[in-house]
Scaffold this active site. Structure first.
Site, PDB file in Angstrom:
ATOM      1  N   SER A 147       1.126  -1.161  -0.074  1.00 35.58           N
ATOM      2  CA  SER A 147       0.088   0.113   0.034  1.00 35.58           C
ATOM      3  C   SER A 147       0.771   1.421   0.054  1.00 35.58           C
ATOM      4  CB  SER A 147      -1.017  -0.039   1.311  1.00 35.58           C
ATOM      5  OG  SER A 147      -1.691   1.262   1.319  1.00 35.58           O
ATOM      6  N   TYR A 160      -2.891  -0.800   9.949  1.00 36.77           N
ATOM      7  CA  TYR A 160      -2.668  -1.078   8.474  1.00 36.77           C
ATOM      8  C   TYR A 160      -1.479  -0.675   8.079  1.00 36.77           C
ATOM      9  CZ  TYR A 160      -4.172  -1.167   3.670  1.00 36.77           C
ATOM     10  OH  TYR A 160      -4.119  -1.681   2.242  1.00 36.77           O
TER      11      TYR A 160
END
Length: 254
Positions: A147, A160
């Site tokens: 990400s 995350y």
């Protein structure tokens, strides 16, 4: 294209969104694709059907990640599916895509959510590779979906971001260790991608425009934008690329 003809790929979390796009692209390039899913069987079956209707080959594999014996269960069912397809129990391409986000900053993150995120985004990929090595053929490809949150600070996605950062550390280390077998290991880092998994974040034109403006290219990403990069890393064209993270965020945060 038929660059991947004769190769077998496993894509985790391939029932919807980015995972579905990756599975469809690899199948279009000639690979037999194992479509993994954790809970949504109907979406996984739809992915397989879409691939079949386009002339590709695929089958679905169910296993919940982040629970005891998750990887053992997945490979046991993968092997069974390959045997039913008349194929050897071997892999050429592993795409660690399965994931989710629990939003929360420093004051909000809980130990439970942190453990869940690490289990799916970091622990599962590690042991999928470890237990998959006997099946992974010489010259194989491992692609981890990371990400842009590892590069750009998103305080509302703290745990995350940490889990995805662990995945990138795994990428670099595995690339070094598996190099003698000519297995390349890379990661792809999407930014804001328009999928039905997180559509609530841009459910209005104004919200979508706000996220699109964070990209240097002025738009939201699409699942195919990510799938095309993964297809390159899965192909012979990427044979001299390993241990890298390819940013596929459209220049988010530049």
């Amino acid at each position: 294209m038929s660059d991947l003809k004769g190769r077998t790929a496993l894509v985790t979390g391939a029932g919807r969104g980015i995972g579905r796009a990756i599975a469809r692209r690899l199948a279009a390039d000639g690979a037999l694709v194992a479509v993994h899913y954790g809970s949504d069987e109907s979406s996984a079956r739809e992915t397989v059907e879409l691939i079949s209707r386009s002339g590709g080959r695929a089958f679905h594999v169910h296993a919940v990640l982040g629970v005891p014996d998750d990887v053992h269960t997945l490979y046991e069912r993968l092997d069974r599916g390959l045997e039913e397809m008349g194929e050897p129990t071997a892999l050429d391409i592993l795409v660690n895509n399965a994931g989710f986000n629990v939003r929360g900053g420093l004051a909000d993150v809980t130990s439970h959510d942190f453990d869940r995120l690490m289990a799916v985004h970091a622990k599962a990929p590690l042991f999928l590779v470890q237990q998959g090595l006997p099946r992974l053929r010489e010259g194989g490809r491992i692609v981890n979906i990371s990400s842009a949150a590892t590069r750009v600070a998103f305080p509302t996605s703290l745990a995350y971001s940490m889990a995805k950062s662990a995945l990138e550390a795994l990428t670099r280390t595995l690339a070094k260790e598996l190099g003698p077998r000519h297995i390349t290991v890379n990661s792809v880092a999407p930014g804001f991608v328009k999928t039905d998994l997180n559509k609530q974040r841009w459910s209005t034109p104004e919200a979508e425009a706000t996220h699109a403006a964070l990209s240097a290219l002025g738009r939201m990403g699409q699942p195919d934008d990510i799938a095309d990069v993964v297809a390159f890393l899965a192909s012979e064209d990427s044979r001299w690329v390993t241990g890298q993270c390819i940013d596929a965020s459209g220049g988010t945060g530049l």
